[in-house]
Design an enzyme around this catalytic site. Structure first.
Site, short mmCIF file in Angstrom:
data_model
loop_
_atom_site.label_atom_id
_atom_site.label_comp_id
_atom_site.label_asym_id
_atom_site.label_seq_id
_atom_site.Cartn_x
_atom_site.Cartn_y
_atom_site.Cartn_z
N GLU A 107 42.04 13.42 92.60
CA GLU A 107 41.45 14.67 93.32
C GLU A 107 40.11 14.85 93.47
OE1 GLU A 107 43.00 17.33 94.63
OE2 GLU A 107 44.97 16.28 94.19
N SER A 479 93.36 43.26 62.12
CA SER A 479 93.45 43.29 60.66
C SER A 479 92.01 43.31 59.88
CB SER A 479 94.20 42.33 59.83
OG SER A 479 95.51 42.63 60.46
#
Length: 776
Positions: A107, A479
């Site tokens: 860059e 249950s």
């Protein structure tokens, strides 16, 4: 006046003598000088108009990046992130030199030398624009910072001049390292990711220091064009860009020839999205909603960190337990057939497009990968997934769907070219045909002492169904509700040794005027103690017991544990679990038995910290218990604990004791009528947990399925991790209970005061009751 007249006047030449044919050099110089003057005047005028309108530099000198909300376990595992942008802020001093070198090589290799502007590059760009063909280039890191923070993507000379002037001002206001820090934290890098730290996590699931040279070079190549060089979307272009970065690094002397060759050859594993250490999507959503309700707009940009009470290893164990056992259930009940079908064109490109389109409608679910069949025979299936290489499945990998590969298979089940199937890998890396389960499951674990969440899995796949079954699914408990009825009976004078007649029962109030005749799953045993009746989940005994203490009493008693009495019927079916509970309610209810009789309130968020590190809220340690928190007698909790331990060692939950080998395991299975719901609720040490399995649209899970086959395996797999390293919990009998006649009972019910039998004819023998030994 013509352009040539102007040139002649400027050079003090008569127009007649300014003859291009006789003096071409002087005319060319005149044109160049005049053109340069025009350009200079134009630029000067532009600068004069741009300068007063330059924005202030506050956003870079006082940089406050948009940091998303991040959610963690108590031990620091990242489990979720919400925000407009995925970003981590990393100080430049913590950025590895390897990554900085890669970025600057491609860059701006003279970043630390120039004053912010590459004059040759800028001049070239301006001249290109004047010719009518702007080709932006030569932007330095500083110029890119100016563009990213202040400007649009509009390509005009005015915008370029603004960029240059801003770059000068940024260079004057900040050091080079500060500028590079801004760039590396702000730049967009595809996949909704901003900054290199977040990109490293997104693409490679690594922190910056963990990046290899090859990975750093690939990330450094993305900023120029995040769409084009995105490694998840365009791997070929990203690879070409990476090699260009590596070549620049080699040319600049940043790396050796050997490093260059190794990095080029390295095979990279690239991800396409945010990856987390912890599987807790349902928890993340719970936290997001709570934080947004409190902090509103700043929630997604203020860098808030929320630390939950979960533990990373336990949460992942819960997630794995749910997934593993749901898939095991699904495998037991057979292959249903392909999920979808697509006609595959003959043209290769059209074929690839068709596969991509159909698989976009069938995203992968963790290890269940969707793929389109491209070739098939009874001995081999070839399929294309959305990402990755072509899959070839054979041998054991075909067993689950073997019938669907036969020529005479039903049309809706047959696997053929164009079928959308699911595949998964086994422990040895071999692919096999699977399917996406239709059944759902949920799991929640709490600290039984203070109510803090330890783990939560709200469903099989959050991306498919966001409905949180732990907190929001009202299901019949079966249950698993019985222990609360038994607890109520202890207050009425019953004890574990009380004997009830387990014999057929016919009562008025059935459908269509017929009597109601509840049934046991395992026949009838005649007179049986309450301890053994609970262990074996005897329905008849539970009905007789509730009839004796009355359903209104038991129904109100449920409220002590945090249940909503209005959600339970005021009749005898209550004891069989015909009411409604959520898994979270059930876990909080069982916590009362686990902790000695105290109600707990589940809580999830331990601490919230803002982007500056300031603690916004923190949950203090739970206060010492008081009588106000007690909801049942400590003696009741102790006796119920002893009974629930028997369930987990010699009753319907015996598999828990067998597989985990701990004496402090306690709990209860639950199976509703027609096996529509399967449950296990239980605890050990300070961990209480509930597992559930069922369909969102209620239907039978199968005639051979029970809570012990559906939910208990999930509970066991989680508890194996949660109890690792924890000592076995022994509970001393509290004052006011005595060991009499082979079991515990309240002192005030000793002798003739307590209830010894219920519905027992004197001549009937008591069977099936081994005499338990007192603990310790």
């Amino acid at each position: 006046m013509s352009f040539f007249a102007s040139v002649a006047k400027f050079l003090s030449l008569p127009l007649a003598t300014a003859n291009y044919r006789t003096q071409p050099r002087r005319v060319a110089l005149a044109l160049a000088a005049d053109g340069a003057l025009v350009v200079a005047l134009f630029l000067f005028g532009s600068v004069l108009t741009v300068l007063p309108n330059l924005p202030p530099l506050d956003v870079v000198t006082d940089y406050r990046p948009k940091i998303p909300l991040r959610i963690y376990t108590a031990d620091g595992g990242l489990l979720g992130e919400f925000g407009e942008e995925h970003r981590d802020f990393v100080p430049i001093g913590e950025v590895p030199k390897l990554l900085k070198d890669a970025l600057l090589a491609i860059e701006d290799s003279r970043f630390y030398e120039h004053g912010g502007i590459d004059y040759r590059g800028v001049t070239r760009a301006l001249l290109a624009d004047l010719r009518g063909g702007f080709h932006q280039g030569a932007s330095t890191i500083t110029m890119q910072v100016a563009r990213n923070f202040f400007l649009t993507q509009e390509k005009t000379v005015r915008r370029k001049l603004t960029e240059i002037l801003l770059a000068y001002r940024i260079e004057a206001a900040l050091s080079k390292d500060q500028i590079l820090e801004l760039y590396m934290n702000q730049i967009y890098l595809g996949q909704r990711t901003h900054g290199f730290s977040s990109a490293a996590r997104t693409y490679f699931n690594k922190s910056l220091p963990e990046l290899s040279l090859a990975e750093a070079a690939m990330l450094a190549g993305v900023p120029q064009n995040p769409a084009k060089h995105n490694p998840a979307v365009n791997p070929i272009r990203a690879k070409a860009r990476q090699e260009l970065v590596l070549k620049r690094m080699l040319d600049l002397g940043y790396i050796s020839r050997e490093q260059y060759s190794q990095a080029r050859a390295e095979q990279l594993k690239i991800g396409s999205g945010q990856q987390y250490e912890v599987h807790a999507d349902y928890v993340a959503e719970m936290v997001r909603q709570e934080i947004f309700a409190k902090y509103k707009g700043e929630t997604y940009t203020g860098g808030y960190k929320v630390y939950t009470t979960l533990l990373k290893a336990e949460q992942n164990a819960a997630f794995d337990a749910v997934r593993r056992n749901v898939l095991a259930y699904d495998q037991r009940h057979g292959y249903r057939g392909p999920e979808d079908f697509v006609e595959l064109p003959d043209d290769e490109d059209d074929r690839d497009d068709a596969i991509d389109r159909v698989l976009a409608r069938h995203p992968s679910s963790d290890n269940l990968v969707s793929a389109v069949v491209t070739a098939v025979s009874p001995k081999q299936v070839v399929a294309e997934p959305a990402v990755g290489d072509t899959l070839t499945i054979s041998g054991e990998g075909l067993r689950f769907a073997a019938r669907a590969l036969q020529a005479n298979a039903r049309v809706d089940q047959k696997i053929r070219v164009g079928s959308v199937i699911r595949v998964s890998r086994d422990a040895k890396g071999r692919w096999g045909i699977s399917q996406l389960p239709e059944v759902e499951a949920a799991f929640v674990a709490l600290n039984a002492e203070d109510g803090s969440y330890r783990a939560l899995v709200g469903g099989f796949d959050f991306s498919r169904k966001q409905f949180n079954h732990v907190t929001s699914a009202w299901r019949q408990p079966g249950s698993s509700i019985k222990p609360f009825v038994y607890s109520a009976a202890l207050e009425k004078g019953y004890s574990p040794a009380s004997v009830v007649n387990d014999a057929p029962l016919s009562l008025p109030g059935g459908e269509n005027g017929k009597p109601w005749e509840p049934q046991n799953d395992d026949g009838y045993d005649g007179p049986i103690s309450l301890r053994r009746a609970l262990a074996r989940s005897k329905n008849i005994v539970a009905v007789r017991l509730l009839r004796a203490i009355s359903s209104p009493y038991a129904r109100d008693y449920l409220g002590r544990f945090g249940f909503d009495p209005a959600k339970h019927p005021d009749n005898l079916t209550l004891t069989l679990g015909s009411g409604s509970v959520t898994p979270l309610q059930l876990a909080a209810g069982y916590a009362v038995f686990a902790n000695g009789g105290y109600k707990v309130t589940p809580w999830l968020i331990g601490k919230v910290v803002d982007g500056r590190g300031q603690v916004l809220q923190e949950t203090p340690p739970p206060p010492a218990r008081s009588d106000e928190q007690r909801v049942i007698d400590g003696r009741n909790a102790f006796i119920m604990d002893s009974m629930l331990r028997e369930v987990a060692h010699s009753g319907t939950g015996a598999q828990a004791g067998q597989r985990l080998g701990r004496a402090d395991l306690a709990g209860k299975t639950g199976t509703t009528s027609d096996t529509v719901d399967g449950w296990f609720a239980g605890y050990a040490s300070d961990v209480v947990a509930v597992a559930w399995m069922g369909y969102d649209k209620p239907q039978s899970l199968g005639g051979r399925e029970f809570g012990a086959t559906l939910a208990l395996p999930i509970w066991i797999d989680y508890m194996r991790q949660a109890l690792s390293g924890k000592p076995v919990s022994e509970k001393a009998p509290p004052p006011g209970v005595s060991w009499v006649g082979g079991d515990w009972l309240y002192d005030e019910f000793n002798g003739e005061a307590g209830i010894k039998t219920l519905d027992i004819e004197p001549a009937l023998p008591i069977i099936g009751d081994p005499v338990p030994q007192p603990p310790g």
